[in-house]
Motif scaffolding. Sequence first.
Motif, short mmCIF file in Angstrom:
data_model
loop_
_atom_site.label_atom_id
_atom_site.label_comp_id
_atom_site.label_asym_id
_atom_site.label_seq_id
_atom_site.Cartn_x
_atom_site.Cartn_y
_atom_site.Cartn_z
N PRO A 71 54.68 45.51 106.47
CA PRO A 71 53.76 45.61 107.43
C PRO A 71 54.62 46.68 108.71
CG PRO A 71 54.08 43.38 106.74
CD PRO A 71 54.99 44.15 105.96
N GLU A 72 55.78 46.35 108.86
CA GLU A 72 56.73 47.30 109.74
C GLU A 72 56.45 48.73 109.25
OE1 GLU A 72 57.53 44.63 108.34
OE2 GLU A 72 58.02 42.91 110.00
N ALA A 73 56.67 49.00 108.08
CA ALA A 73 56.51 50.19 107.82
C ALA A 73 55.16 50.96 107.87
CB ALA A 73 56.76 50.50 106.14
N ALA A 74 54.17 50.27 107.70
CA ALA A 74 52.75 50.71 107.86
C ALA A 74 52.56 50.90 109.54
CB ALA A 74 51.76 49.57 107.37
N LEU A 75 52.92 49.97 110.30
CA LEU A 75 52.88 50.18 111.67
C LEU A 75 53.59 51.39 111.94
CD1 LEU A 75 51.82 49.19 114.32
CD2 LEU A 75 53.98 47.85 114.21
N ILE A 100 49.54 59.52 102.63
CA ILE A 100 50.40 59.20 101.15
C ILE A 100 51.16 58.02 101.05
CG2 ILE A 100 51.58 60.16 98.96
CD1 ILE A 100 50.27 62.96 99.59
N ASN A 101 52.13 58.04 102.34
CA ASN A 101 53.00 56.93 102.40
C ASN A 101 52.20 55.49 102.81
OD1 ASN A 101 55.18 58.94 104.51
ND2 ASN A 101 55.40 58.42 102.30
N LEU A 102 51.07 55.78 103.48
CA LEU A 102 50.38 54.49 103.47
C LEU A 102 49.78 53.99 102.35
CD1 LEU A 102 48.81 55.20 107.02
CD2 LEU A 102 50.15 53.26 106.55
N ILE A 103 49.49 54.91 101.40
CA ILE A 103 48.91 54.52 99.95
C ILE A 103 49.95 53.72 99.29
CG2 ILE A 103 48.08 55.36 97.67
CD1 ILE A 103 46.92 57.75 99.45
N GLY A 104 51.18 54.06 99.44
CA GLY A 104 52.21 53.65 98.81
C GLY A 104 52.54 52.22 99.34
N VAL A 105 52.54 52.06 100.59
CA VAL A 105 52.48 50.63 101.31
C VAL A 105 51.69 49.60 100.50
CG1 VAL A 105 52.42 49.40 103.40
CG2 VAL A 105 53.81 51.46 103.11
N SER A 109 52.13 46.40 98.45
CA SER A 109 51.63 45.06 98.89
C SER A 109 50.53 44.38 97.88
CB SER A 109 51.00 45.40 100.45
OG SER A 109 51.92 45.92 101.29
N GLU A 110 50.03 45.09 97.16
CA GLU A 110 49.16 44.59 96.12
C GLU A 110 47.73 44.23 96.93
OE1 GLU A 110 50.86 41.38 93.90
OE2 GLU A 110 52.09 42.61 92.83
N GLY A 114 43.18 47.26 101.07
CA GLY A 114 43.72 48.12 101.79
C GLY A 114 44.31 49.33 101.09
N HIS A 115 44.34 49.24 99.74
CA HIS A 115 44.76 50.55 98.85
C HIS A 115 43.55 51.39 98.59
CE1 HIS A 115 46.38 51.95 94.72
NE2 HIS A 115 46.91 52.83 95.76
#
Length: 231
Positions: A71-75, A100-105, A109-110, A114-115
């Motif tokens: 969650p911190e990474a996404a923010l 693309i980073n947000l896709i990875g997060v 996160s399963e 969001g994916h």
Amino acid sequence: AMARARELRAAGNHEQALLLLDQRLAAFAVEGTRRSDVLPGSDHDSARRGRLKATLHWERGLTFYALGELPEAALAYETALGLLQSHPISFKDDIAALLINLIGVASESEDEAGHVEALDRYLTFARESAIHNDMRVDLLIFRADQLRSAELHTEAIALYQEAVEVVQRAGLDRLPIVAYALEAEGIGWFHKREHQKALEAYGRALDIHRSTLADHQVLANSLSVIAYLNH
């Protein structure tokens, strides 16, 4: 500070990297009392500072991701995106990479919803920007596969066709991934009872398999489908 933070992250010293990045961002906040964070395109120095600030948040996101704090990474990624997207100067490649980073997060996160949202954000941006020809075709096909699994065959077919077009524009239309997209398109047409269109898609895929000396089983599978469609 940026280079040192990257060194610390690479060495596994994530907390120290975050501390260094936070200190640099705090310095920006102090300077912000004297300079606006609104970045006019004519002000080269402001543009440089804005991109630097966005990159600091980006680095924080990468560090949080390495720590598993998703969650911190996404923010942090979203904060960096906000800085770049509000800027009149184009940072298209950086924005695409952050999406693309947000896709990875979302994937880690399963978070299925969001994916899907992250994939659609990236694909929409890629279409609307000058990076369309460099679009991640694997992500485009992955999204098409999701739609096919949901039996949204019309939407899936459109994305498979788009994937083929992107690769063809790059002059790489004989790649195995193109054959895969064509066969997947053919499956979509089959489910829509458009057997002639399915046959055409599979025929194009077979031509690629033959030209690339594909595995015997791959050729056999394509030929068996074509024989069935011709029945």
